[in-house]
Design a protein around this motif. Sequence first.
Motif, PDB file in Angstrom:
ATOM      1  N   LEU A 115       0.835  -1.201   0.000  1.00 41.12           N
ATOM      2  CA  LEU A 115       0.000   0.000   0.000  1.00 41.12           C
ATOM      3  C   LEU A 115       0.869   1.250   0.000  1.00 41.12           C
ATOM      4  O   LEU A 115       0.579   2.217  -0.721  1.00 41.12           O
ATOM      5  N   SER A 116       1.932   1.241   0.778  1.00 41.20           N
ATOM      6  CA  SER A 116       2.824   2.397   0.846  1.00 41.20           C
ATOM      7  C   SER A 116       3.480   2.675  -0.498  1.00 41.20           C
ATOM      8  O   SER A 116       3.549   3.824  -0.945  1.00 41.20           O
ATOM      9  N   ARG A 117       3.947   1.606  -1.152  1.00 38.30           N
ATOM     10  CA  ARG A 117       4.568   1.793  -2.459  1.00 38.30           C
ATOM     11  C   ARG A 117       3.568   2.359  -3.460  1.00 38.30           C
ATOM     12  O   ARG A 117       3.912   3.222  -4.273  1.00 38.30           O
ATOM     13  N   PHE A 118       2.324   1.885  -3.389  1.00 38.15           N
ATOM     14  CA  PHE A 118       1.295   2.431  -4.268  1.00 38.15           C
ATOM     15  C   PHE A 118       1.086   3.922  -4.005  1.00 38.15           C
ATOM     16  O   PHE A 118       0.997   4.732  -4.936  1.00 38.15           O
ATOM     17  N   ALA A 119       0.978   4.306  -2.739  1.00 35.38           N
ATOM     18  CA  ALA A 119       0.716   5.708  -2.399  1.00 35.38           C
ATOM     19  C   ALA A 119       1.825   6.618  -2.911  1.00 35.38           C
ATOM     20  O   ALA A 119       1.560   7.705  -3.445  1.00 35.38           O
ATOM     21  N   HIS A 120       3.067   6.193  -2.797  1.00 30.69           N
ATOM     22  CA  HIS A 120       4.182   7.000  -3.290  1.00 30.69           C
ATOM     23  C   HIS A 120       4.149   7.087  -4.820  1.00 30.69           C
ATOM     24  O   HIS A 120       4.440   8.150  -5.398  1.00 30.69           O
ATOM     25  N   ALA A 121       3.787   5.998  -5.491  1.00 30.77           N
ATOM     26  CA  ALA A 121       3.678   6.028  -6.950  1.00 30.77           C
ATOM     27  C   ALA A 121       2.543   6.944  -7.383  1.00 30.77           C
ATOM     28  O   ALA A 121       2.662   7.693  -8.362  1.00 30.77           O
ATOM     29  N   ALA A 122       1.434   6.920  -6.662  1.00 32.23           N
ATOM     30  CA  ALA A 122       0.298   7.787  -6.994  1.00 32.23           C
ATOM     31  C   ALA A 122       0.665   9.259  -6.821  1.00 32.23           C
ATOM     32  O   ALA A 122       0.252  10.114  -7.611  1.00 32.23           O
ATOM     33  N   ALA A 123       1.461   9.563  -5.805  1.00 30.45           N
ATOM     34  CA  ALA A 123       1.895  10.941  -5.596  1.00 30.45           C
ATOM     35  C   ALA A 123       2.721  11.433  -6.778  1.00 30.45           C
ATOM     36  O   ALA A 123       2.631  12.592  -7.181  1.00 30.45           O
ATOM     37  N   ASP A 124       3.524  10.544  -7.352  1.00 30.07           N
ATOM     38  CA  ASP A 124       4.346  10.927  -8.496  1.00 30.07           C
ATOM     39  C   ASP A 124       3.516  11.236  -9.736  1.00 30.07           C
ATOM     40  O   ASP A 124       4.014  11.868 -10.673  1.00 30.07           O
ATOM     41  N   GLU A 125       2.257  10.819  -9.752  1.00 36.44           N
ATOM     42  CA  GLU A 125       1.390  11.106 -10.897  1.00 36.44           C
ATOM     43  C   GLU A 125       0.816  12.514 -10.859  1.00 36.44           C
ATOM     44  O   GLU A 125       0.067  12.903 -11.743  1.00 36.44           O
ATOM     45  N   ARG A 126       1.125  13.278  -9.831  1.00 42.71           N
ATOM     46  CA  ARG A 126       0.665  14.675  -9.722  1.00 42.71           C
ATOM     47  C   ARG A 126      -0.856  14.772  -9.769  1.00 42.71           C
ATOM     48  O   ARG A 126      -1.427  15.561 -10.523  1.00 42.71           O
ATOM     49  N   ILE A 127      -1.502  13.958  -8.968  1.00 44.49           N
ATOM     50  CA  ILE A 127      -2.965  13.927  -8.997  1.00 44.49           C
ATOM     51  C   ILE A 127      -3.559  15.290  -8.689  1.00 44.49           C
ATOM     52  O   ILE A 127      -4.619  15.653  -9.204  1.00 44.49           O
ATOM     53  N   SER A 128      -2.888  16.084  -7.869  1.00 43.89           N
ATOM     54  CA  SER A 128      -3.424  17.402  -7.518  1.00 43.89           C
ATOM     55  C   SER A 128      -3.611  18.282  -8.741  1.00 43.89           C
ATOM     56  O   SER A 128      -4.518  19.113  -8.793  1.00 43.89           O
ATOM     57  N   ALA A 129      -2.754  18.105  -9.747  1.00 40.45           N
ATOM     58  CA  ALA A 129      -2.864  18.925 -10.954  1.00 40.45           C
ATOM     59  C   ALA A 129      -4.095  18.565 -11.770  1.00 40.45           C
ATOM     60  O   ALA A 129      -4.530  19.346 -12.624  1.00 40.45           O
ATOM     61  N   LEU A 130      -4.677  17.379 -11.521  1.00 40.74           N
ATOM     62  CA  LEU A 130      -5.876  16.985 -12.257  1.00 40.74           C
ATOM     63  C   LEU A 130      -7.133  17.622 -11.691  1.00 40.74           C
ATOM     64  O   LEU A 130      -8.138  17.716 -12.396  1.00 40.74           O
ATOM     65  N   CYS A 131      -7.101  18.057 -10.451  1.00 47.29           N
ATOM     66  CA  CYS A 131      -8.322  18.545  -9.806  1.00 47.29           C
ATOM     67  C   CYS A 131      -9.025  19.644 -10.600  1.00 47.29           C
ATOM     68  O   CYS A 131     -10.236  19.549 -10.845  1.00 47.29           O
TER      69      CYS A 131
END
Length: 233
Positions: A115-131
């Motif tokens: 789960l931790s590895r997934f969360a760090h990978a998701a952060a690298d996708e810059r999800i905040s910029a999609l909002c």
Amino acid sequence: MTLTSTPPSHRPEEYTVHAPTTAQPVQRKATRPRADALRNRERIVTAAREMFVEDGPEAPLDEIARRAGVGNATLYRNFPDRDALVREVVCSVMDRTAQAAEEALAVTGDAFEALSRFAHAAADERISALCPMVSSTFDQHHPDLVAARERVERLIGEVMDRAKAAGQLRADVGVGDLMVAVSQLSRPPAGTGCFVNDRFVHRHLQLLLDGLRAPARSVLPGTATTMEDLRQA
């Protein structure tokens, strides 16, 4: 952190059509997109994603084409308008996030570490910029967008459920709780000029993950947040 190349999209719009060889009517048959057409499409989506992160969803399309190394005609042949391009970028990021979740599910052993590895990978996708793009005027009910969203939410839920079943993730958090935190930590919204904060992202995300471990040391106010809760907010 750098943006990695976007995998081939499953929504190509550029096809080769076989010409009739007889006088008899023949059914037009779409073939697989040409390799060069796919590469151009990938470059456009990658360039758009980078510029949307840097400048927001109103980044000039001609600048996106220039960064992708293609002409404006090629960009518009793949994406007839800005909404089509924005939608493809959003779907692409969700697809990449879903892939990270699938990779976490494929890992045997420590469920919370996966789960931790997934969360760090998701952060690298810059999800905040999609909002700001997700809340824009383009059709949020487009079948491609709905399919990508349902897939990523299901997979993230599975990653979290596995960690809960192992007794490693506190039971009072939901998918929405995790993704709100990841998006807020991944960087302020596009165009704010805060790339300097990138060096803090994974440090602070790990602090958050430590707080998600079971057994919980406190009781959270309210109830676990779902992605549907976020859409209705």
